[in-house]
Motif scaffolding. Sequence first.
Motif, PDB file in Angstrom:
ATOM      1  N   PHE A  67     -18.643 -10.787  20.772  1.00  0.00           N
ATOM      2  CA  PHE A  67     -18.473  -9.274  21.227  1.00  0.00           C
ATOM      3  C   PHE A  67     -17.339  -9.317  22.236  1.00  0.00           C
ATOM      4  N   TYR A  71     -13.942  -6.600  18.482  1.00  0.00           N
ATOM      5  CA  TYR A  71     -15.050  -6.585  17.795  1.00  0.00           C
ATOM      6  C   TYR A  71     -15.002  -5.654  16.666  1.00  0.00           C
ATOM      7  N   SER A  75     -19.780   1.669  13.918  1.00  0.00           N
ATOM      8  CA  SER A  75     -21.057   2.159  13.392  1.00  0.00           C
ATOM      9  C   SER A  75     -21.075   3.436  12.637  1.00  0.00           C
ATOM     10  N   PHE A  85     -28.855   8.283  12.774  1.00  0.00           N
ATOM     11  CA  PHE A  85     -28.769   8.539  14.345  1.00  0.00           C
ATOM     12  C   PHE A  85     -29.053  10.025  14.768  1.00  0.00           C
ATOM     13  N   GLU A 106     -28.411   3.544  26.386  1.00  0.00           N
ATOM     14  CA  GLU A 106     -28.277   3.184  25.126  1.00  0.00           C
ATOM     15  C   GLU A 106     -27.634   1.721  25.493  1.00  0.00           C
ATOM     16  N   VAL A 128     -24.103   1.205  27.269  1.00  0.00           N
ATOM     17  CA  VAL A 128     -23.578   0.078  27.784  1.00  0.00           C
ATOM     18  C   VAL A 128     -23.118  -0.687  26.704  1.00  0.00           C
ATOM     19  N   GLU A 129     -21.830  -1.219  26.543  1.00  0.00           N
ATOM     20  CA  GLU A 129     -21.057  -1.699  25.511  1.00  0.00           C
ATOM     21  C   GLU A 129     -20.268  -2.944  25.873  1.00  0.00           C
ATOM     22  N   PRO A 130     -20.221  -3.834  25.447  1.00  0.00           N
ATOM     23  CA  PRO A 130     -19.438  -4.864  25.831  1.00  0.00           C
ATOM     24  C   PRO A 130     -18.039  -4.901  25.108  1.00  0.00           C
ATOM     25  N   SER A 131     -18.164  -4.650  23.867  1.00  0.00           N
ATOM     26  CA  SER A 131     -16.963  -4.697  23.142  1.00  0.00           C
ATOM     27  C   SER A 131     -16.143  -3.648  23.202  1.00  0.00           C
ATOM     28  N   ALA A 148     -19.836  -3.539  29.375  1.00  0.00           N
ATOM     29  CA  ALA A 148     -20.559  -4.448  29.908  1.00  0.00           C
ATOM     30  C   ALA A 148     -21.496  -5.194  29.229  1.00  0.00           C
ATOM     31  N   PHE A 149     -22.091  -6.047  29.161  1.00  0.00           N
ATOM     32  CA  PHE A 149     -23.317  -6.863  28.422  1.00  0.00           C
ATOM     33  C   PHE A 149     -24.474  -6.394  29.395  1.00  0.00           C
ATOM     34  N   PHE A 150     -25.332  -5.637  28.876  1.00  0.00           N
ATOM     35  CA  PHE A 150     -26.698  -5.437  29.288  1.00  0.00           C
ATOM     36  C   PHE A 150     -27.440  -6.709  29.668  1.00  0.00           C
ATOM     37  N   ASN A 172     -30.176  -2.007  16.341  1.00  0.00           N
ATOM     38  CA  ASN A 172     -29.311  -3.272  15.914  1.00  0.00           C
ATOM     39  C   ASN A 172     -28.514  -4.032  17.003  1.00  0.00           C
ATOM     40  N   THR A 173     -29.391  -4.161  17.885  1.00  0.00           N
ATOM     41  CA  THR A 173     -28.387  -4.549  19.160  1.00  0.00           C
ATOM     42  C   THR A 173     -29.722  -5.642  19.897  1.00  0.00           C
ATOM     43  N   HIS A 176     -29.443  -9.040  18.676  1.00  0.00           N
ATOM     44  CA  HIS A 176     -28.265  -9.712  18.712  1.00  0.00           C
ATOM     45  C   HIS A 176     -28.280 -10.534  20.067  1.00  0.00           C
ATOM     46  N   TYR A 179     -30.697 -14.055  25.101  1.00  0.00           N
ATOM     47  CA  TYR A 179     -31.107 -14.276  26.625  1.00  0.00           C
ATOM     48  C   TYR A 179     -32.271 -12.856  26.928  1.00  0.00           C
TER      49      TYR A 179
END
Length: 409
Positions: A67, A71, A75, A85, A106, A128-131, A148-150, A172-173, A176, A179
Amino acid sequence: MTTESVCRVCEGVVHEFFDFGRQPLSDAFVVPGADDRDEFFFRLATGMCASCTMVQLMEEVPRGRMFHEEYPYHSSGSAFMRTHFEGLAKRLLTTELTGQDPFVVELGCNDGIMLKVLAEAGVRHLGVEPSGGVADVAAARGIRVRKAFFEESTAREIRNDDGAADVIYAANTLCHIPYMGSILTGVKELLAPTGVFLFEDPYLGDILERTSFDQIYDEHFFFFTARSVQAMAAGYGLELVDVERLGVHGGEVRYALAPAGARTPSAAVAELLAEEREKRIAEPATLQAFGAKVNKIRTDLVELLDGLRSAGRTVAGYGATAKSATVTNLCGIGPDLVPFVSDSTPAKQGRLTPGTHIPVRAPGAFSDPYPDYALLFAWNHAEEIMAKEQAFRAAGGKWILYVPDVHIV
Ligand code: SAH
Ligand code: TYD
Ligand code: ZN
């Protein structure tokens, strides 16, 4: 000999049940001419935890490799998913979001396919979206995004800046994210006492029933069931309070978690748990049987494609899905059997599929001229795609599917 690993949810022992072998990153489309040594491979294998029954990958790929800025999965590429959605967002507006100034977070909002509807309705929100690339698309659509990565620290920062969330949503997250402890601790801290954490992901029950083994690839770390999710939630002061089966992406379940004791679990939870017991989903024999079916699909698909090539028939791939990386690499399907794959995503076009290096071409190539057969890698979008490609059928074209078994329609 079976291999073991440590469960990423409960630290129990995970026993391996299927080895897909050496696999590339499913969304790492290769630039033609790039140095082969730069391609990253890992061992893709699945196992089940003997304690909590969570099915998971035996090996984890570092998140930054998957990511990042480039990426390629957008969607909004499926009209059907846009409708899906939109339906969820509209339902939230009349159910969970009717209080004073509600707040929605989200995880993995991608290009904003869901949050767009809530943003337009004026709901306070954060994606919150790291890509970075897809996050920029969401921002350009007027969505408030944090790149950011949540995880636990992100959750705490959001809580400090914006207050508690009435809804935390992830499509769909969650599957993935290996952790899980950090995620659920964060969710618990960020969620209002009356709030709900909703997430939807491919359902292990459907994967086993349909032998949709291509749902297994680097990014899909967990394969949830009501039973494993219930056990997982309990470890973090949360409770599984509802489940809903969804028809998208070949069969998913939307799970609802709430702070333990805050909501009464619906009858659907008990029903799905009973169904899973009856179908013996979390039993080694069931998983072994799945592995045998995967091996049969592999043999049948290669035999079919070999036969078509010998008979001089033309074949094209349809949809350069992440899922297809597992199929092509497991079966050894390269450009000799499938000369190109058609895909509507600009970021994938002009590149080569991971590992087996099939050229990806824009949809125009599919009809110029139509191949005799189309191998439908995006089988989860079959309804939408077959409706769109009626001229291919009319021209005598046939679809090849490999889920739940290899067949031609
Ligand atoms: N929700 C969209 C996108 C799913 S793709 C849909 O259903 O179509 C998975 C997304 O999760 C990717 O955009 C990826 O960048 C994001 N992601 C991965 N790890 C994450 C994390 N720790 N926190 C938030 N998003 C994450
Ligand atoms: P999808 O099956 O949603 O996910 P994943 O990559 O996680 O397996 O991917 C669908 C792919 O198919 C995506 O690259 C876009 C492409 N596509 C088309 O080329 N045409 C279409 O009509 C649709 C719906 C998708
Ligand atoms: Zn476990």
